[in-house]
Structures are given as structure tokens and as C-alpha cells.
Design an enzyme around this catalytic site. Structure first.
Site, PDB file in Angstrom:
ATOM      1  N   ASP A  37     -12.102 -16.100  15.662  1.00 45.90           N
ATOM      2  CA  ASP A  37     -10.791 -16.433  16.227  1.00 45.90           C
ATOM      3  C   ASP A  37      -9.642 -16.164  15.249  1.00 45.90           C
ATOM      4  O   ASP A  37      -8.554 -16.709  15.393  1.00 45.90           O
ATOM      5  CB  ASP A  37     -10.770 -17.893  16.696  1.00 45.90           C
ATOM      6  CG  ASP A  37     -11.046 -18.850  15.557  1.00 45.90           C
ATOM      7  OD1 ASP A  37     -11.413 -18.376  14.462  1.00 45.90           O
ATOM      8  OD2 ASP A  37     -10.909 -20.065  15.759  1.00 45.90           O
ATOM      9  N   HIS A 230     -10.433   9.109   0.641  1.00 52.79           N
ATOM     10  CA  HIS A 230      -9.942   7.834   1.166  1.00 52.79           C
ATOM     11  C   HIS A 230     -10.630   6.639   0.515  1.00 52.79           C
ATOM     12  O   HIS A 230     -11.053   5.695   1.179  1.00 52.79           O
ATOM     13  CB  HIS A 230     -10.090   7.788   2.696  1.00 52.79           C
ATOM     14  CG  HIS A 230      -9.026   8.558   3.403  1.00 52.79           C
ATOM     15  ND1 HIS A 230      -9.088   8.885   4.721  1.00 52.79           N
ATOM     16  CD2 HIS A 230      -7.845   9.064   2.950  1.00 52.79           C
ATOM     17  CE1 HIS A 230      -8.008   9.584   5.051  1.00 52.79           C
ATOM     18  NE2 HIS A 230      -7.245   9.694   3.999  1.00 52.79           N
ATOM     19  N   ASP A 247      -2.638   5.977  -4.949  1.00 56.57           N
ATOM     20  CA  ASP A 247      -1.900   6.383  -3.749  1.00 56.57           C
ATOM     21  C   ASP A 247      -1.502   5.076  -3.060  1.00 56.57           C
ATOM     22  O   ASP A 247      -2.321   4.424  -2.411  1.00 56.57           O
ATOM     23  CB  ASP A 247      -2.809   7.242  -2.859  1.00 56.57           C
ATOM     24  CG  ASP A 247      -2.081   7.813  -1.649  1.00 56.57           C
ATOM     25  OD1 ASP A 247      -0.970   7.346  -1.345  1.00 56.57           O
ATOM     26  OD2 ASP A 247      -2.642   8.719  -0.998  1.00 56.57           O
ATOM     27  N   ASP A 258       5.062   6.641   0.854  1.00 55.69           N
ATOM     28  CA  ASP A 258       3.709   7.167   0.606  1.00 55.69           C
ATOM     29  C   ASP A 258       3.735   7.973  -0.690  1.00 55.69           C
ATOM     30  O   ASP A 258       4.161   9.124  -0.695  1.00 55.69           O
ATOM     31  CB  ASP A 258       3.297   8.045   1.806  1.00 55.69           C
ATOM     32  CG  ASP A 258       1.868   8.539   1.700  1.00 55.69           C
ATOM     33  OD1 ASP A 258       1.147   8.125   0.775  1.00 55.69           O
ATOM     34  OD2 ASP A 258       1.471   9.369   2.551  1.00 55.69           O
ATOM     35  N   HIS A 337      -7.589  19.153   1.664  1.00 54.52           N
ATOM     36  CA  HIS A 337      -6.696  18.494   2.630  1.00 54.52           C
ATOM     37  C   HIS A 337      -5.380  19.239   2.830  1.00 54.52           C
ATOM     38  O   HIS A 337      -5.142  20.279   2.229  1.00 54.52           O
ATOM     39  CB  HIS A 337      -6.447  17.030   2.236  1.00 54.52           C
ATOM     40  CG  HIS A 337      -5.854  16.868   0.865  1.00 54.52           C
ATOM     41  ND1 HIS A 337      -4.570  17.206   0.563  1.00 54.52           N
ATOM     42  CD2 HIS A 337      -6.389  16.383  -0.288  1.00 54.52           C
ATOM     43  CE1 HIS A 337      -4.323  16.935  -0.707  1.00 54.52           C
ATOM     44  NE2 HIS A 337      -5.429  16.443  -1.255  1.00 54.52           N
ATOM     45  N   HIS A 341       2.493  15.539   5.498  1.00 50.72           N
ATOM     46  CA  HIS A 341       2.599  15.083   6.890  1.00 50.72           C
ATOM     47  C   HIS A 341       3.957  14.423   7.097  1.00 50.72           C
ATOM     48  O   HIS A 341       4.622  14.033   6.133  1.00 50.72           O
ATOM     49  CB  HIS A 341       1.472  14.076   7.187  1.00 50.72           C
ATOM     50  CG  HIS A 341       1.367  12.998   6.134  1.00 50.72           C
ATOM     51  ND1 HIS A 341       2.155  11.879   6.127  1.00 50.72           N
ATOM     52  CD2 HIS A 341       0.598  12.903   5.014  1.00 50.72           C
ATOM     53  CE1 HIS A 341       1.861  11.139   5.071  1.00 50.72           C
ATOM     54  NE2 HIS A 341       0.918  11.739   4.365  1.00 50.72           N
ATOM     55  N   HIS A 348       1.605   8.224   8.558  1.00 49.79           N
ATOM     56  CA  HIS A 348       1.387   9.543   9.172  1.00 49.79           C
ATOM     57  C   HIS A 348       2.166   9.477  10.490  1.00 49.79           C
ATOM     58  O   HIS A 348       1.629   9.098  11.521  1.00 49.79           O
ATOM     59  CB  HIS A 348      -0.094   9.797   9.448  1.00 49.79           C
ATOM     60  CG  HIS A 348      -0.916   9.878   8.190  1.00 49.79           C
ATOM     61  ND1 HIS A 348      -2.280   9.780   8.178  1.00 49.79           N
ATOM     62  CD2 HIS A 348      -0.550  10.040   6.895  1.00 49.79           C
ATOM     63  CE1 HIS A 348      -2.708   9.878   6.932  1.00 49.79           C
ATOM     64  NE2 HIS A 348      -1.681  10.032   6.141  1.00 49.79           N
ATOM     65  N   GLU A 372       1.859  16.713  -1.103  1.00 49.88           N
ATOM     66  CA  GLU A 372       0.810  16.055  -1.872  1.00 49.88           C
ATOM     67  C   GLU A 372      -0.377  16.951  -2.202  1.00 49.88           C
ATOM     68  O   GLU A 372      -1.504  16.695  -1.760  1.00 49.88           O
ATOM     69  CB  GLU A 372       0.321  14.810  -1.123  1.00 49.88           C
ATOM     70  CG  GLU A 372       0.014  15.025   0.353  1.00 49.88           C
ATOM     71  CD  GLU A 372      -0.451  13.736   1.030  1.00 49.88           C
ATOM     72  OE1 GLU A 372      -1.406  13.118   0.548  1.00 49.88           O
ATOM     73  OE2 GLU A 372       0.168  13.361   2.053  1.00 49.88           O
ATOM     74  N   TYR A 376      -9.751  18.189  -6.834  1.00 51.19           N
ATOM     75  CA  TYR A 376     -10.789  17.160  -6.972  1.00 51.19           C
ATOM     76  C   TYR A 376     -12.059  17.791  -7.547  1.00 51.19           C
ATOM     77  O   TYR A 376     -12.693  18.615  -6.898  1.00 51.19           O
ATOM     78  CB  TYR A 376     -11.051  16.511  -5.612  1.00 51.19           C
ATOM     79  CG  TYR A 376      -9.749  16.054  -4.959  1.00 51.19           C
ATOM     80  CD1 TYR A 376      -9.197  14.813  -5.268  1.00 51.19           C
ATOM     81  CD2 TYR A 376      -9.039  16.908  -4.117  1.00 51.19           C
ATOM     82  CE1 TYR A 376      -7.973  14.436  -4.725  1.00 51.19           C
ATOM     83  CE2 TYR A 376      -7.819  16.538  -3.569  1.00 51.19           C
ATOM     84  CZ  TYR A 376      -7.289  15.303  -3.875  1.00 51.19           C
ATOM     85  OH  TYR A 376      -6.073  14.930  -3.353  1.00 51.19           O
ATOM     86  N   ARG A 394      -3.969  14.017  -7.711  1.00 47.78           N
ATOM     87  CA  ARG A 394      -3.066  14.276  -6.583  1.00 47.78           C
ATOM     88  C   ARG A 394      -1.683  13.754  -6.976  1.00 47.78           C
ATOM     89  O   ARG A 394      -1.592  12.706  -7.660  1.00 47.78           O
ATOM     90  CB  ARG A 394      -3.547  13.583  -5.290  1.00 47.78           C
ATOM     91  CG  ARG A 394      -2.595  13.817  -4.116  1.00 47.78           C
ATOM     92  CD  ARG A 394      -3.186  13.472  -2.739  1.00 47.78           C
ATOM     93  NE  ARG A 394      -3.458  12.065  -2.531  1.00 47.78           N
ATOM     94  CZ  ARG A 394      -4.660  11.526  -2.503  1.00 47.78           C
ATOM     95  NH1 ARG A 394      -5.732  12.263  -2.677  1.00 47.78           N
ATOM     96  NH2 ARG A 394      -4.823  10.222  -2.299  1.00 47.78           N
ATOM     97  N   GLU A 396       2.067  13.026  -5.126  1.00 41.43           N
ATOM     98  CA  GLU A 396       2.664  12.981  -3.779  1.00 41.43           C
ATOM     99  C   GLU A 396       4.075  12.401  -3.812  1.00 41.43           C
ATOM    100  O   GLU A 396       4.304  11.324  -4.370  1.00 41.43           O
ATOM    101  CB  GLU A 396       1.783  12.095  -2.868  1.00 41.43           C
ATOM    102  CG  GLU A 396       2.348  11.898  -1.476  1.00 41.43           C
ATOM    103  CD  GLU A 396       1.398  11.136  -0.554  1.00 41.43           C
ATOM    104  OE1 GLU A 396       0.617  10.294  -1.052  1.00 41.43           O
ATOM    105  OE2 GLU A 396       1.453  11.381   0.668  1.00 41.43           O
TER     106      GLU A 396
END
Ligand code: GLY
Ligand code: MN
Ligand code: MN
Length: 427
Positions: A37, A230, A247, A258, A337, A341, A348, A372, A376, A394, A396
Site C-alpha cells: 500500500d 545504465h 551522470d 542531464d 549510443h 536527445h 528524454h 553526450e 567504453y 562520457r 554530457e
């Protein structure tokens, strides 16, 4: 802060875009169960919020259009002292009338009755199918005159593509808060701390500055974890000599930021880390510099692939001729990637990339997008020199397309090696 007159003009533009003799329904978001709940904190549906700025659940916007003329109606939850004792104050119909420039306001209890009556004279039903499919099916059942059903999300999302000055102001504020957090993360001692301790730095600063939440779960990836795109477990101990890919960006007043920075745990880049980092940074700066109205995102994508592939050949990560490697998509293993975006109410942002003919939408003033690029190098990849294994980078930033070019909204979050090292050794 977005003014009611701006919300009204959005509703007017949406209504103008609808077919004649239509009824449009845009519902608020549903609650989401976390477990048993308990629920996740409520967040308004982005499209509904874009049109109303209204944060309460159990509400709904209806647009009724005749040939050209239209009416807007807002349904709100009624005031109920007993329920408000548990769940907090409600605006209610009377006060809502003072806030919203709509033609009518009703209590949500009347919704079905009004819908049945109003829809019987209409031909087209606009609805966001994705939001609540069961509710849509129920509406379909009770609508008498309707013969076509159209996804209204497309109309709204097209409008969300171009940000207004007041939206940009809020995005800037979100980025400013994220900047404070990223700089603090660069400053604090990190050796032997856990990734989640650094996550706490972000969450603390976001909340302290009035940001309701993060815009997405922060990625705090030490060492090889950066190679999981991710990665959100954030539960590993940070090791001296490793890099951390962070990130993280807050959501402020319903607008996202972002930002990714990749920084050393102990404030000093090793030589191989610096080589990879500077290669990615160089590409990122070059791609950002290509941004101006008329440019396509797919162009930025292919240019970033070319530049990163070239950089990887120079570092010996890929061997062979750049042209051939690109054709064989060998670079995808290390840069899997997209270049970026749209960003806005959603990180996004749900704005289209192609027009209704499937043609790519070109950049124009007022759009906000991320840039970005990343590389890797997995620790288990024996095909690359040992010195690069286990490093993921990375970088960004959030970019506003301007009339003649662009403005990097996050440019003052440090990203040069020397500046990151300098800020890191402050303590
Ligand atoms: N933070 C998600 C992304 O960079 O797209
Ligand atoms: Mn992004
Ligand atoms: Mn990101």
C-alpha cells in the site's frame, strides 16, 4: 515560473491543431504502487502539466471543438475535509476558477456524465493512448457519435519541441543546481567511499536547493562500472586511481537537467585516463560547435562517430582505416549510443525526431538537446591495450539552439582536465 497566460496559449494552440467536431481528453497521471500500500511520489503527467501546470491527481482537461470554435474545460477533485486530512489540501473547483483561464471547471465526479453528453455530438476523440489504455477503452465504449480515435500526444509533443523563454529559465535553474552538486562531488574526498555516498551528495544538494527530485536515477559508476551504460546500483567502493562516471541531474519545477562528468577518484588523471578523456572531450566540443539552426541530429550523430572512430584509431583502440572501420561499424563496440536527445519536462523529452512524413526534423532556435559522446573500454576486452581496460568516459552537456548557433547551458560545469584536477585538490 510559467504564467497562466502561457498555459492558456498552449491550450489554444493545441485546440487549433485539432480536427473540427472533436473532443479531446487529457488526463492527469495515475498513482504508481511501489509495494503493497505504498506508492512512489506522485508526479504529474508531462503532457497534462505542459497544458495546465496543475499538479493534482484525479484531474482532466477536455477540449470541445466545433467547426473552428472551441471550449476548454478542466475537471478537478472536489474538496473533502476528511480526505484532505490524510492526503493534503485540494484546490477545489471554486479556487480553481480563480487560477485557470478555461471556459468551465467541473468536479471530476461529473466527468463521465459530461463526456457522454458532449461526445455524442462529436466525430473525433483525441486521447493519449499510452497514459491509460483501459480508461481510453472505457471512453470509447460510452462515446456515441465518435468514429475516429486519434493520439493527442503527438500534437502536444510537437509543441514541446520548442522551449519558451520561461521554460529555458527553469531549465537553467535546474542546471545551476546540478552544477553545484557536480562541483561538490569533484571537491569531496572520494577514495574508499562508496558510490552511493556520492549519490547522497547529489540528492542532498538537489533537495537543499528546492529541486523536488532527480530527473532520472543518478549513475555513479566507479572504474569498470562506467562500461554499463545504465548502471544505477551505485553500491561499489571507489578505488584510488579509478575514474568515476557521474551522470546526474536534478528536476526543478518539472524541468530536467542531464549532465555527465567523468572525474578521477583521487583528483588526478593517470596518463591513459587523460588520453581517453581528452579524446572524448575534443569530440564533444567539436560536435557542440556544429550546432545551429538547420543542422540535423543525424548529422551530429555521424560526425561524432567519425571523430570518435578517428580518435580511437589514433589511440590504437581500433586498428585500420577510419572509413572502413565506420562502414563495418567497428566503433559501435566502444560508442554504442546516440549523441544526444531532446530535454525538457522529461529528461528524454517526448518531442518528435521526425515530422508526419517521416522526415527528420532539423534543429531550430528554442530546441534543447544533450550532447553526450562516450567511449567504453571494458576491463575484459583483451583486444585493446591493457592501459585502457576498465575505463569508461562520457561527457554530457545541455545545449540550447539559438537563432545563429547555440548556447551551452552547462558550460560552466568544469570539464577540462586541469580544471577538474584543480577543483579536486581544493580540500
Ligand atoms: N541520463 C540519461 C541520459 O543521459 O540520457
Ligand atoms: Mn542524456
Ligand atoms: Mn545523462
Amino acid at each position: 515560473m510559467i504564467s497562466e497566460s502561457e498555459y492558456k496559449s498552449r491550450r489554444d494552440r493545441l485546440a487549433t491543431s485539432l480536427n473540427s467536431y472533436s473532443i479531446a481528453i487529457i488526463h492527469s497521471a495515475l498513482h504508481k504502487t511501489r509495494s503493497n500500500d505504498t506508492e512512489y511520489p506522485y508526479r504529474q503527467d508531462s503532457n497534462f502539466y505542459y497544458l495546465t501546470g496543475y499538479k493534482e491527481d484525479n484531474s482532466c482537461l477536455m477540449i470541445l471543438k466545433k467547426k473552428k470554435k472551441y471550449k476548454t474545460i478542466l475537471f478537478v477533485e472536489k474538496k473533502d475535509e476528511r480526505r484532505e486530512l490524510w492526503n493534503g489540501k485540494r484546490l477545489g473547483k471554486k479556487a480553481a476558477k480563480k487560477v485557470f483561464s478555461v471556459d468551465n471547471i467541473y468536479e471530476i465526479d461529473c466527468f463521465e456524465k459530461k463526456f457522454t453528453k458532449k461526445s455524442s455530438l462529436k466525430q473525433h476523440l483525441y486521447y493519449d493512448f499510452k497514459l491509460n489504455y483501459l480508461r481510453f477503452k472505457a471512453l470509447k465504449r460510452i462515446s456515441k457519435g465518435i468514429n475516429t480515435h486519434i493520439n493527442i500526444a503527438k500534437n502536444i509533443e510537437k509543441m514541446r519541441l520548442i522551449k519558451s523563454p520561461s521554460e529555458i529559465k527553469i531549465i537553467k535553474k535546474a542546471i545551476k543546481i546540478s552544477k553545484t552538486a557536480h562541483h561538490q562531488a569533484m571537491k569531496v574526498k572520494k577514495t574508499d567511499k562508496y558510490e552511493y555516498e556520492l549519490q547522497a551528495v547529489f540528492e542532498n544538494i538537489f533537495k537543499l536547493h528546492g529541486a523536488y527530485s532527480d530527473a532520472y536515477t543518478s549513475i555513479i559508476a566507479g572504474g569498470n562500472s562506467a562500461n554499463t551504460l545504465h548502471y544505477i546500483e551505485n553500491n561499489q567502493k571507489l578505488k584510488n586511481d579509478d575514474l568515476i562516471l557521474i551522470d546526474a541531474g536534478c528536476e526543478y519545477d518539472y524541468y530536467a537537467s542531464d549532465i555527465t562528468r567523468t572525474i578521477p577518484v583521487n583528483a588526478k588523471f593517470t596518463q591513459p585516463q587523460k588520453e581517453l578523456y581528452n579524446m572524448v572531450l575534443d569530440v564533444q566540443v567539436k560536435i557542440i560547435d556544429m550546432i545551429k539552426p538547420g543542422v540535423k541530429r543525424s548529422f551530429l550523430q555521424s560526425e561524432s562517430e567519425k571523430l570518435l572512430c578517428d580518435g580511437m584509431v589514433k589511440l590504437g583502440i581500433l586498428k585500420g582505416k577510419v572509413k572502413k572501420l565506420l562502414k563495418q561499424k567497428k566503433h559501435k563496440k566502444y560508442y554504442p549510443h546516440g549523441i544526444g536527445h531532446w530535454m525538457g519536462i522529461d529528461v528524454h523529452d517526448e518531442a518528435p525526431y521526425t515530422d508526419k512524413f517521416g522526415k527528420e526534423i532539423v534543429l531550430s532556435a528554442g530546441m534543447v538537446l544533450t550532447i553526450e559522446p562516450g567511449i567504453y573500454c571494458n576491463k575484459d576486452d583483451l583486444s585493446i591495450s591493457e592501459k585502457y581496460r576498465g575505463i569508461g568516459v562520457r561527457i554530457e552537456d545541455d545545449i540550447l539552439v539559438s537563432k545563429k548557433g547555440y548556447k551551452n547551458l552547462s558550460s560552466n560545469i568544469v570539464k577540462n582536465v586541469e580544471d577538474i584536477e584543480a577543483i579536486g585538490t581544493l580540500l
